[in-house]
Design a protein around this motif. Structure first.
Motif, PDB file in Angstrom:
ATOM      1  N   TRP A  56      15.744  38.887 -48.477  1.00 34.47           N
ATOM      2  CA  TRP A  56      14.643  38.664 -49.427  1.00 34.47           C
ATOM      3  C   TRP A  56      14.349  39.927 -50.228  1.00 34.47           C
ATOM      4  N   SER A  57      14.290  41.077 -49.545  1.00 35.72           N
ATOM      5  CA  SER A  57      13.977  42.339 -50.230  1.00 35.72           C
ATOM      6  C   SER A  57      15.061  42.696 -51.236  1.00 35.72           C
ATOM      7  N   MET A  58      16.329  42.502 -50.847  1.00 34.27           N
ATOM      8  CA  MET A  58      17.423  42.801 -51.781  1.00 34.27           C
ATOM      9  C   MET A  58      17.285  41.960 -53.047  1.00 34.27           C
ATOM     10  N   HIS A  59      16.987  40.663 -52.862  1.00 30.12           N
ATOM     11  CA  HIS A  59      16.865  39.758 -54.005  1.00 30.12           C
ATOM     12  C   HIS A  59      15.775  40.230 -54.970  1.00 30.12           C
ATOM     13  N   PHE A  60      14.606  40.562 -54.412  1.00 23.32           N
ATOM     14  CA  PHE A  60      13.496  40.888 -55.316  1.00 23.32           C
ATOM     15  C   PHE A  60      13.542  42.325 -55.825  1.00 23.32           C
ATOM     16  N   VAL A  61      14.220  43.232 -55.115  1.00 22.62           N
ATOM     17  CA  VAL A  61      14.484  44.543 -55.718  1.00 22.62           C
ATOM     18  C   VAL A  61      15.369  44.357 -56.947  1.00 22.62           C
ATOM     19  N   ALA A  62      16.399  43.516 -56.812  1.00 24.95           N
ATOM     20  CA  ALA A  62      17.273  43.238 -57.951  1.00 24.95           C
ATOM     21  C   ALA A  62      16.522  42.509 -59.061  1.00 24.95           C
ATOM     22  N   MET A  63      15.603  41.578 -58.704  1.00 23.10           N
ATOM     23  CA  MET A  63      14.840  40.856 -59.720  1.00 23.10           C
ATOM     24  C   MET A  63      13.859  41.773 -60.443  1.00 23.10           C
ATOM     25  N   LEU A  64      13.356  42.794 -59.731  1.00 18.23           N
ATOM     26  CA  LEU A  64      12.505  43.780 -60.416  1.00 18.23           C
ATOM     27  C   LEU A  64      13.307  44.544 -61.468  1.00 18.23           C
ATOM     28  N   GLY A  65      14.612  44.650 -61.234  1.00 14.89           N
ATOM     29  CA  GLY A  65      15.470  45.310 -62.218  1.00 14.89           C
ATOM     30  C   GLY A  65      15.924  44.407 -63.343  1.00 14.89           C
ATOM     31  N   ASP A  75       5.343  32.729 -58.540  1.00 13.39           N
ATOM     32  CA  ASP A  75       4.414  31.953 -57.736  1.00 13.39           C
ATOM     33  C   ASP A  75       4.419  32.521 -56.312  1.00 13.39           C
ATOM     34  N   ALA A  76       3.235  32.914 -55.807  1.00 13.94           N
ATOM     35  CA  ALA A  76       3.156  33.601 -54.516  1.00 13.94           C
ATOM     36  C   ALA A  76       3.615  32.717 -53.367  1.00 13.94           C
ATOM     37  N   LEU A  77       3.252  31.430 -53.370  1.00 13.47           N
ATOM     38  CA  LEU A  77       3.597  30.546 -52.261  1.00 13.47           C
ATOM     39  C   LEU A  77       5.102  30.307 -52.187  1.00 13.47           C
ATOM     40  N   ILE A  78       5.732  30.063 -53.340  1.00 12.18           N
ATOM     41  CA  ILE A  78       7.184  29.842 -53.361  1.00 12.18           C
ATOM     42  C   ILE A  78       7.919  31.118 -52.963  1.00 12.18           C
ATOM     43  N   THR A  79       7.412  32.264 -53.410  1.00 14.32           N
ATOM     44  CA  THR A  79       8.024  33.543 -53.050  1.00 14.32           C
ATOM     45  C   THR A  79       7.968  33.771 -51.539  1.00 14.32           C
ATOM     46  N   LEU A  80       6.818  33.463 -50.931  1.00 18.67           N
ATOM     47  CA  LEU A  80       6.698  33.591 -49.477  1.00 18.67           C
ATOM     48  C   LEU A  80       7.626  32.606 -48.772  1.00 18.67           C
ATOM     49  N   TYR A 123      17.852  30.712 -54.682  1.00 18.85           N
ATOM     50  CA  TYR A 123      17.440  29.711 -55.665  1.00 18.85           C
ATOM     51  C   TYR A 123      15.982  29.286 -55.489  1.00 18.85           C
ATOM     52  N   VAL A 124      15.480  29.322 -54.240  1.00 15.84           N
ATOM     53  CA  VAL A 124      14.045  29.065 -54.063  1.00 15.84           C
ATOM     54  C   VAL A 124      13.241  30.207 -54.683  1.00 15.84           C
ATOM     55  N   GLY A 125      13.691  31.446 -54.467  1.00 16.70           N
ATOM     56  CA  GLY A 125      13.009  32.581 -55.094  1.00 16.70           C
ATOM     57  C   GLY A 125      13.014  32.494 -56.609  1.00 16.70           C
ATOM     58  N   MET A 126      14.144  32.058 -57.180  1.00 14.82           N
ATOM     59  CA  MET A 126      14.209  31.914 -58.643  1.00 14.82           C
ATOM     60  C   MET A 126      13.293  30.789 -59.128  1.00 14.82           C
ATOM     61  N   ALA A 127      13.119  29.753 -58.294  1.00 17.72           N
ATOM     62  CA  ALA A 127      12.252  28.639 -58.686  1.00 17.72           C
ATOM     63  C   ALA A 127      10.797  29.078 -58.800  1.00 17.72           C
ATOM     64  N   GLY A 128      10.452  30.201 -58.182  1.00 16.72           N
ATOM     65  CA  GLY A 128       9.081  30.691 -58.256  1.00 16.72           C
ATOM     66  C   GLY A 128       8.750  31.398 -59.548  1.00 16.72           C
ATOM     67  N   MET A 129       9.708  31.577 -60.445  1.00 15.98           N
ATOM     68  CA  MET A 129       9.438  32.266 -61.720  1.00 15.98           C
ATOM     69  C   MET A 129       8.528  31.417 -62.599  1.00 15.98           C
ATOM     70  N   GLN A 130       7.543  32.045 -63.199  1.00  9.66           N
ATOM     71  CA  GLN A 130       6.587  31.390 -64.109  1.00  9.66           C
ATOM     72  C   GLN A 130       6.690  32.016 -65.501  1.00  9.66           C
ATOM     73  N   LEU A 131       6.513  31.201 -66.543  1.00 11.03           N
ATOM     74  CA  LEU A 131       6.648  31.581 -67.951  1.00 11.03           C
ATOM     75  C   LEU A 131       8.104  31.842 -68.335  1.00 11.03           C
ATOM     76  N   CYS A 132       8.998  31.690 -67.382  1.00  6.88           N
ATOM     77  CA  CYS A 132      10.424  31.862 -67.639  1.00  6.88           C
ATOM     78  C   CYS A 132      11.169  30.919 -66.699  1.00  6.88           C
ATOM     79  N   ALA A 186      25.396  34.653 -58.790  1.00  4.37           N
ATOM     80  CA  ALA A 186      24.477  33.586 -59.174  1.00  4.37           C
ATOM     81  C   ALA A 186      23.683  33.961 -60.427  1.00  4.37           C
ATOM     82  N   THR A 187      23.206  35.201 -60.499  1.00  5.53           N
ATOM     83  CA  THR A 187      22.437  35.631 -61.665  1.00  5.53           C
ATOM     84  C   THR A 187      23.302  35.660 -62.916  1.00  5.53           C
ATOM     85  N   GLY A 188      24.570  36.098 -62.756  1.00 10.48           N
ATOM     86  CA  GLY A 188      25.475  36.126 -63.904  1.00 10.48           C
ATOM     87  C   GLY A 188      25.772  34.739 -64.448  1.00 10.48           C
TER      88      GLY A 188
END
Length: 369
Positions: A56-65, A75-80, A123-132, A186-188
């Motif tokens: 999880w941490s690797m995914h969101f460190v990369a998403m912060l980049g 979305d906080a609930l989907i992210t959790l 993909y669940v983490g990506m589903a939590g994106m809002q406005l994008c 997956a991101t590519g």
């Protein structure tokens, strides 16, 4: 579709987090199968939190980049939920590895579960994106899944084929690459489009708030990595024997006493003795050994050299630098070009044992070949 780039420093940091989490989780479980069930459950739970949290941490460190031309939230609930999915699926894989006989199907199954856990978490983490909104096809998901599963099976197979320091390090590299490769494959293959504000399942997380949570998670993983790393590189204690003041007795009585008592192994905090004739083979495990008796793998405090010396009179033969075998349990033998293989059809915990070239003549003589 929106154009996007990645921050190189955060990409490197995401790989470092995956590697540290992999090393910590695989090191924590080293020797866990020799513990009693309550302590083994605790170790498996801790390793699941570290490995799943690392995914999880690797995914969101990369998403912060991930740098997009628009502002977006999570979305906080989907992210959790994405974090809990990773932890639970890795935990299921570890339960198979440490509470079942470690056969090839179990190793492949555990690796497959870990690989699927990485994909589902992503993909669940990506589903939590809002406005994008992320955009991908079923083929994109299939490609990412194959990459994740293949690399995860490789990581589990390398790390659990032989629980040595070398295998743990190689398994760590494979695990880190599995998580890292899956994310960026997956991101590519994913595009991003602007979306209207939707009704999220929970409160929204900005990148700043998410960054604080990910930083805390990465800090805990780093701390656990340092603690396990110190234990990993610490030299094994050497028992200092005082110089004898009188001539030491010959080793023959010691070997006879050992044969009478049996071969010691640990179970539920007690030392139990196995009859040598029931033992099919013995494998080196660092400074200790593993006994293969029917469907069980038993932890023995003897070294492989000590077992060879004590059990020579019982007919055990050293066929490999890591293995002793009891020829009476060998069901078949296969000669290869430069080495051989002993097979054990009646031993569920050990289907076969390699025979090195230098030991071929000994085992062939013992088997009457």
């Amino acid at each position: 579709m929106l154009d996007y780039t990645h921050n190189g420093w955060l990409v490197a940091a995401s790989l470092a987090v995956a590697l540290m989490a992999g090393f910590t989780g695989l090191s924590l479980t080293h020797g866990a199968s020799r513990l009693d069930r309550p302590r083994r459950k605790i170790i498996v739970a801790l390793a699941a939190v570290v490995l799943g949290g690392g995914i999880w941490s690797m995914h969101f460190v990369a998403m912060l980049g991930l740098q997009l031309p628009i502002l977006f939230y999570y979305d906080a609930l989907i992210t959790l939920a994405s974090a809990l999915i990773a932890i639970l699926m890795v935990g299921l894989a570890l339960l198979l590895l440490h509470f079942r006989a470690r056969s090839l199907p179990v190793i492949v199954g555990a690796g497959t579960i870990v690989g699927l856990g990485i994909v589902v978490m992503h993909y669940v983490g990506m589903a939590g994106m809002q406005l994008c909104r992320p955009v991908y096809t079923a083929l994109d998901v299939a490609i990412a899944t194959v990459a994740s599963v293949v690399l995860s099976v490789l990581a589990i197979w390398v790390a659990y084929d032989s629980r040595t320091h070398r295998n743990i390090l190689l398994g760590t590299a494979c695990f880190g690459l599995a998580v890292f490769t899956m994310h960026f494959v997956a991101t590519g293959l994913t595009g991003f489009t602007a979306a209207d504000a939707g009704g999220g399942a929970g409160p929204l997380l900005s990148n700043q708030v998410l960054a604080m949570g990910v930083t805390v998670s990465a800090f805990l993983i780093c701390g656990a990595f340092l603690l396990t790393g110190i234990t990993f590189i610490e030299p094994a204690p050497v028992a200092m024997m005082p110089a004898p003041s009188a001539p030491s007795p010959s080793p023959a009585p010691r070997a006879t006493a050992s044969a009478t008592a049996g071969v010691p192994y640990e179970r539920d905090g007690k030392t139990v003795f196995a009859t040598p004739s029931r033992i099919a083979a013995i494998r080196a495990e660092g400074h200790y050994t593993v006994l293969y008796v029917d469907a069980e793998k038993l932890f023995c405090p003897w070294t492989i050299s000590e077992a060879e010396e004590r059990l020579e009179s019982a007919g055990f033969l050293r066929v490999h630098r890591s293995y002793l075998v009891n020829p009476s349990h060998v069901s078949s033998f296969e000669r290869h070009k430069d080495n051989g293989t002993c097979y054990f059809e009646g031993v569920a915990s050990l289907p076969k044992v390699p025979v090195s070239r230098s030991r071929l003549s000994d085992i062939r003589d013992a088997l009457g070949l």
